[in-house]
Design an enzyme around this catalytic site. Structure first.
Site, PDB file in Angstrom:
ATOM      1  N   HIS A 131       0.805  -1.530   0.150  1.00 21.76           N
ATOM      2  CA  HIS A 131       0.089  -0.217   0.046  1.00 21.76           C
ATOM      3  C   HIS A 131       0.442   0.897  -0.170  1.00 21.76           C
ATOM      4  O   HIS A 131       1.009   2.040  -0.935  1.00 21.76           O
ATOM      5  CB  HIS A 131      -0.807  -0.326   0.997  1.00 21.76           C
ATOM      6  CG  HIS A 131      -1.917   1.366   1.044  1.00 21.76           C
ATOM      7  ND1 HIS A 131      -1.979   2.261   2.063  1.00 21.76           N
ATOM      8  CD2 HIS A 131      -2.529   1.710   0.486  1.00 21.76           C
ATOM      9  CE1 HIS A 131      -2.494   2.754   2.378  1.00 21.76           C
ATOM     10  NE2 HIS A 131      -3.252   2.582   1.162  1.00 21.76           N
ATOM     11  N   HIS A 153      -2.264   1.292   7.542  1.00 19.49           N
ATOM     12  CA  HIS A 153      -3.130   1.561   6.746  1.00 19.49           C
ATOM     13  C   HIS A 153      -4.518  -0.121   7.011  1.00 19.49           C
ATOM     14  O   HIS A 153      -5.294  -0.342   6.216  1.00 19.49           O
ATOM     15  CB  HIS A 153      -3.259   2.068   5.836  1.00 19.49           C
ATOM     16  CG  HIS A 153      -2.746   3.513   5.610  1.00 19.49           C
ATOM     17  ND1 HIS A 153      -1.001   3.581   5.775  1.00 19.49           N
ATOM     18  CD2 HIS A 153      -2.988   4.526   6.218  1.00 19.49           C
ATOM     19  CE1 HIS A 153      -1.024   4.644   5.289  1.00 19.49           C
ATOM     20  NE2 HIS A 153      -2.490   5.095   5.455  1.00 19.49           N
TER      21      HIS A 153
END
Lengths: 210, 830
Positions: A131, A153
């Site tokens: 990510h 995240h």
């Protein structure tokens, strides 16, 4: 980045290759450069990681100017089959000499896509979240053979299903290190899928073992 | 030994944009958070280098952790610009000053480069030419004939059967320019109330409890989520579906989360492991829960007495309300207190028996959101979405709004009552909805008409569907499909390409009580199976558009590429038909002209951008260009002119004025008796299970993009059904089995019983409790909506379906092809 190109920066890279050659449980005595960086990262914690990466770390993490150092993946010894303990990751760096190339091999105890060894359950992956590049190290969940959630995240990856995202925001599955077994020894021979931060898995940093 | 997989093979290298690449700014198309993106395009044949000065990103490669500048393979694509092949990189804006700070993003937006039309990808089936169904097949025709047909058939229907026979079903959100053009025709010229948004059978507020309270459903700034002590969440998983609002604002702010959901999702577990609560409620019982929490607050004297005294309406003020539902349902504080304390079902123990939430947790929730600590009231944001308002629409939104009013949670930093939203906001009504013409009413009061009911009754003769999958969406239901088959496919069918013959055939179908369906979209979908005429639309990135996110942040979505083939933006299609119908005022030269014209109708509304347009004109620049100068930051609406600059509005209700006749907030009755009666109709019987539905992290809406995105589609290649281990064992079901969901008595639009069914792959998980299952709400070809009640007469205060409360029998059909390839590990590990 000017400071990162000083001879001192390059020297720091050059002094440690041997440490990166052999994978193994990170229980050794001396603190390698990588271990130092790892503890710095963990200390920075979660969403604050970005601040650290811009300053002190950048000096150490600066890649070498090596645009096309290698055309093919190095073949690298990871460990003997009998060194694998179920659910215990063995860490190594592959294919380049770069912090994002932190990889790990693990015997899942369950057949997995791309798995090697007598039970087809030994797999290896890059350990940098696809990510935004945060380290996934230490987040393995043996119950479900998943890696994550990422501290930044919360992406989670299924290691028995080619590292695809179970839940999360990564826009690429976890890069899988291709393994082969020869004479009871597991070798890394390539990487499937692009590693975070790179435009090409074989460019912009020196290959391991140089 | 190794498991196989349905592998998506990704790129293993990406070209970087060179410093000469063209840079456009845009906002993600999907969820209401609306992250900012930068689009880099450059001709094939060149690429940037690894050094900062050698590429347009201005960073050295490999990029650092959290750089916001890494181009993942799914952020890269190739497109045609000016007829020439270009590289394209669509990157979350790493320099963003709002919303997605640092270039963070969800998997939905992060992969949006795979949306753009590239015939070498699964986007190859974009609609590129108008089509007509001739002899059962859709054949390409010319634009001129296509708009001729729509215009002449529209005029025929309106003149012969009246404007109520002319219907529109369209998106509410797909850019101010398009919705303004559509409503200028539909409301302003035709004047038909037969008009509904993509998500509901009728226009009007989706959150009538808030409307009656005078509370705007989108008043908050993202900063409020960060500054709050507690974020209460009802009926939505913000990590899955409002991702960056969760990761960048809620999680970073560290608020305790009080999470209400029948499912133990990721956010539920996140909440309970970080000092918050997961109130695991029985489906459909929210009103009782919020009434009980309100009662605990009042009995402990934790309500914000100053706010209530100064800013809530008296009985005399309620009696003076101009809107009937407020007079009917509005309450003073004393009336609310009497209602709550006079009913033992609203004690924590009484509510526990109804909701399944332990009384102790009800008390804890009340404490967290209302008990002052050291004399300070906790700052609370009350957020919610469709799990709340698409179950018991009025009662749930009323009882939830009461919590915010009781605690004075509005108009201040860290205090708000807000929807999360399902999409961004792009609706500009060019004229008022013609409510007086609606055939539907409640106790003599006009109410926005249920267009689905009106259609299945056979009253719609022409339906123009724009940008939505009508039969697959919401309560489309098997019954609606069955009726469309009768109304559209069983009457006279076109067998000629001669203009006069086509018109004669379709008019004869209309005269026989049938219907003509015009379908305007970017791809075919379940609804186009019933289309007579197909109109290809241009979309995101193919035209300059504007829209606002859920904190009312208005931004320009720049055009960066050509539309495919002959596709045109919706406003242009509507304008051409309107002009052929003889209407004036549709001769806009471009989208900017519509945006400038539309500003006049926004004055005084939540999305008032008139000042921006005025300021642009004062500066001698186009309004789109002026808005574009604010980049991905945009401006927070409403805006006003202040000394040659724009004054923005971070949050609404800061003046403690509310949208009621008195300007004060109203408490609103959350009528549990009504809910209880309705639940008797909705609740599973015998071996039926609840069949709940909702969104999932990797997909957005009807998958028009996502089923064409191999990277994300590999996660759920078919609809899934989450089912608890206990229910699965009873039915001999394992993860990876193909299962059927059948409801033989779906309450249909006319109050009758219809069949409904879909198939899915079983996902056995503790994410759902025993007795409840969960499916994706809008999966092409596998419609969870087919087992949900579609009878809006059950919610007569506001014509909405209880879309989230489906039920059915679940049975194993066999082993699915996904058993050994899909991942069935828990999705709620924290």
């Amino acid at each position: 980045m000017g400071q990162d190109e000083t001879p001192e920066g390059r020297k720091a890279e050059a002094e440690t290759p041997a440490l990166e050659q052999e994978a193994g449980p990170s229980t050794g005595g001396g603190q390698s450069r990588r271990d130092f960086l790892r503890s710095a990262l963990i200390g920075a914690g979660g969403a604050g990681l970005g601040l650290a990466s811009g300053g002190l770390l950048a000096r150490y993490l600066a890649p070498e100017e090596m645009p096309a150092e290698t055309e093919s993946f190095p073949r690298m010894r990871v460990a003997r089959l009998d060194e694998f303990v179920e659910n215990q990751p063995l860490e190594f760096r592959y294919p380049l000499e770069h912090p994002h190339d932190d990889a790990f091999a693990i015997r899942l105890g369950k057949p997995a896509f791309g798995g090697v060894g007598p039970d087809g359950d030994i797999v290896a992956f890059n350990g940098t979240c696809t990510h935004m590049g945060c380290p996934l190290r230490g987040s393995y969940k043996a119950d479900h053979k998943i890696l994550g959630p990422c501290p930044c995240h919360f992406s989670t990856f299924d290691l028995s299903r080619r590292g695809i995202v179970v839940l999360g925001q990564a826009t690429e599955a976890l890069p899988q290190v291709i393994l082969e077994v020869e004479g009871g020894v597991v070798y890394a021979t390539g990487v499937s899928r692009l590693i975070y931060g790179f435009r090409n898995n074989l460019r912009d940093a020196p290959p391991v073992g140089r | 030994m190794a498991a196989g997989t349905t592998s998506y093979v990704s790129r293993e290298r990406v070209p970087l944009p060179p410093p000469t690449a063209k840079v456009s700014t845009i906002v993600c198309e999907y969820c209401p958070v609306g992250c900012g993106y930068k689009v880099y395009t450059w001709p094939v044949g060149t690429e940037g280098g690894r050094r900062a000065h050698e590429n347009a990103l201005g960073v050295d490669y490999p990029t650092e952790m959290l750089s916001g500048k890494w181009v993942s393979p799914t952020m890269y694509n190739q497109v045609s610009i000016g007829g020439r092949q270009h590289h394209i990189v669509i990157l979350p804006d790493g320099d963003a000053q709002a919303v997605n700070l640092g270039g963070t993003h969800s998997v939905r937006g992060g992969t949006i480069a795979q949306k753009v039309y590239n015939p070498a990808t699964p986007t190859a089936d974009r609609l590129t030419t108008p089509m007509l169904r001739v002899g059962g097949s859709l054949l390409p025709i010319a634009w001129d004939l296509a708009t001729d047909l729509v215009a002449e058939l529209s005029q025929y229907v309106i003149q012969t059967y009246g404007e109520l026979a002319w219907g529109m079903k369209r998106y509410s959100y797909q850019f101010f320019e398009n919705t303004y053009a559509i409503t200028k025709l539909a409301y302003g010229k035709v004047g038909s109330p037969n008009h509904a948004p993509h998500h509901a059978p009728a226009m009007g507020s989706d959150t009538p409890g808030l409307s009656d309270a005078g509370m705007d459903p989108f008043p908050a700034a993202f900063e409020d989520f960060k500054e709050a002590d507690v974020v209460m969440v009802s009926g939505s998983d913000p990590y899955e579906t409002k991702t960056v609002l969760f990761t960048t604002w809620i999680a970073v702010g560290g608020a305790k989360i009080v999470y209400v959901d029948p499912r133990k999702t990721f956010t539920a577990r996140y909440a309970e492991t970080r000092g918050g609560l997961h109130l695991q409620i029985h489906p459909g019982t929210d009103t009782a829960l919020y009434n009980a929490i309100a009662r605990v607050i009042i009995e402990n004297g934790w309500e914000d007495q100053g706010f209530i005294a100064a800013h809530t309406a008296s009985r005399a003020e309620l009696d003076q309300e101009t809107k009937w539902r407020r007079r009917l349902m509005g309450m003073t504080f004393n009336e609310l207190r009497a209602y709550l304390t006079g009913d033992p079902r609203f004690t924590p123990e009484g509510a526990e028996a109804i909701t399944g939430v332990p009384a102790a947790e009800i008390r804890q929730a009340a404490e967290l959101i209302a008990r002052p600590v050291d004399g300070q009231r906790p700052k609370v944001v009350f957020a919610f979405e469709k799990g709340l308002y698409w179950t018991h629409n009025h009662e749930n939104t009323a009882s939830y709004a009461n919590l915010a009013i009781l605690t004075g949670s509005t108009g201040e930093v860290g205090r708000a009552l807000t929807r999360f939203g399902g999409h961004q906001r792009g609706n500009a009504d060019a004229a008022p909805y013609p409510l007086d013409k609606s055939p539907h009413e409640y106790q003599g009061n006009k109410i926005e008409m249920d267009t689905d009911r009106w259609t299945v009754e056979g009253n719609t003769r022409l339906m123009w569907v724009i940008g939505t999958n009508w039969v697959g969406a919401m309560a489309g239901s098997q019954f609606l499909k069955d009726r469309l088959r009768e109304l559209v496919l069983s009457g006279p069918q076109v067998t000629s390409l001669d203009r006069a013959a086509i018109l004669q055939t379709l008019k004869s179908r209309i005269d026989l009580g049938g219907m003509v369906l015009v379908f305007q979209d970017i791809y075919l979908n379940d609804t186009s199976e019933f289309a007579d005429i197909v109109l290809p639309a241009a979309t995101w990135g193919e035209e300059d558009f504007t829209r606002a996110n859920l904190e009312r942040r208005l931004r320009l979505y720049q055009k960066f590429m050509d539309p495919p083939g002959e596709a045109r933006p919706d406003w242009k299609i509507v304008a051409e038909v309107a002009q052929k119908m003889g209407y004036v005022g549709f001769d806009w030269p471009d989208a900017n002209a519509i945006f400038e014209e539309s500003a006049a109708v926004m004055v005084g509304k939540r999305m008032d951008y008139k000042a921006l347009v005025d300021e642009a004109q004062a500066r001698g620049t186009r309004a789109h260009a002026f808005l574009g100068s604010f980049g991905t930051t945009g401006v927070q609406l409403p805006v006003r002119r202040e000394n040659g600059a724009l004054g923005e509005t971070p949050r609404l209700h800061a003046d403690k004025r509310f949208k009621t006749a008195s300007g004060k907030a109203n408490f609103v009755k959350g009528d549990w008796d009504t809910v209880e009666a309705r639940n008797l109709i909705y609740a599973p019987q015998g071996d039926e299970l609840w069949v709940l539905n909702g969104r999932v992290n990797v997909y957005w809406n009807n998958l028009f993009d996502f089923k064409r995105r191999p990277y994300t589609f590999q996660r759920f290649p078919m609809n899934f059904l989450e089912i608890n281990q206990a229910d699965a064992t009873q039915r001999g079901i394992e993860s990876g089995d193909l299962v059927s969901v059948t409801n033989r008595a779906v309450r249909n639009h006319l109050g009758g019983a219809s069949m409904g069914y879909f198939t899915a792959v079983a996902y056995v998980t503790d994410q759902v409790p025993p007795g409840a299952t969960f499916a994706y709400f809008h999966f092409p070809g596998s419609h969870a909506n087919s087992v949900v009640p579609a009878d809006t007469t059950l919610q007569p205060l506001n014509l909405r379906y209880s879309f989230k409360l489906g039920k059915g029998r679940v049975a194993r059909l066999g082993t699915s092809q996904l058993k050994d390839t899909m991942s069935f590990v828990p999705r709620n590990v924290v």
